[in-house]
Design a protein around this motif. Sequence first.
Motif, short mmCIF file in Angstrom:
data_model
loop_
_atom_site.label_atom_id
_atom_site.label_comp_id
_atom_site.label_asym_id
_atom_site.label_seq_id
_atom_site.Cartn_x
_atom_site.Cartn_y
_atom_site.Cartn_z
N PHE A 1 1.01 -1.13 0.02
CA PHE A 1 -0.02 0.08 -0.04
C PHE A 1 0.80 1.36 -0.07
N SER B 1 -8.11 0.24 -0.55
CA SER B 1 -7.94 0.96 -1.69
C SER B 1 -9.21 2.11 -1.49
N GLU C 1 -5.17 2.70 -3.64
CA GLU C 1 -4.56 1.53 -4.29
C GLU C 1 -3.95 0.84 -3.31
N ARG D 1 -8.02 -0.73 -6.96
CA ARG D 1 -7.76 0.81 -6.87
C ARG D 1 -9.42 1.51 -6.67
#
Length: 281
Positions: free
Chosen positions: A80, A162, A167, A186
């Motif tokens: 991440f 996300s 994302e 995403r």
Amino acid sequence: MPDDIDALVRMGEAAVPRLQQIRRQGPGRLRAPALRALADVSGSRDFDAKDLGAVERLIRTKLLDERPVTIPTAGRWIAFPADQLDTVVSVWGLHDLRAATTAMGLSAATVAPDTADFTTADGSSATAYRVFITPEFKNWRLLYGNSFLDQLGGHELAEKASEQCSEAHFYTIDPYHNADVWWVARNGEVVRGYATYGDPEWVGDPLPFEVEFIEMDEDDLWYDPYFAEKYSEGVTDAHKAAEELSVEPGPVRERDTHGHGWLATTHPDVPTSHFKGALPI
């Protein structure tokens, strides 16, 4: 570990008072093994203040010169954006963050016991998980925690993260079963995924880095018939996907590493000190 200490370990938590006595009074040759035994029996919650202080000082010292670090080339993890650490801590409900070396954190999350059963305030049984968040690598951080990812679902955890941090990726590299998984989420949506034994095997459309492999032509200077066939539908290697999208497994250069890692737990009533197992520092 000496036989007498090993016998105490087999007694479980009933041996804690005796192990604490050895730490305070000796004999000297058993003091270090007794500390490791305490960690194996009950975590660090039964360390006295002096031992806790010594361990914390050692961790701070090791953090100063642990670079470069190496991340596993096999296993499972979530990547991440590094600047979203506070966000994912909140999203995943993590607690009791404590500074940890990479060797210590990876052992805690992938080798030592990473679950702790406990009784909640209302009397029900529950399980807490221990996880490790790596230092920042090239603007990414990685989360390891085998039981956490298995029980709560690496794919689902990446998608959930996300939603708040734009994302997140989930990766699995399993040499034993010759299996790879990589999953890109995403804004809460899966945009691309591959799983060796998945049904379906592919999810979403090829990402830009895959297209150069899919469209590989014999006239290209870098043409390789092996990869042309293997990647005809997209990149199947989680290692290659991680290299292109976030952090390549293996040694990470010192200049690409920033900050330090964190141990954390998934329940406020079960701090990281309650997890059993002596950890390398």
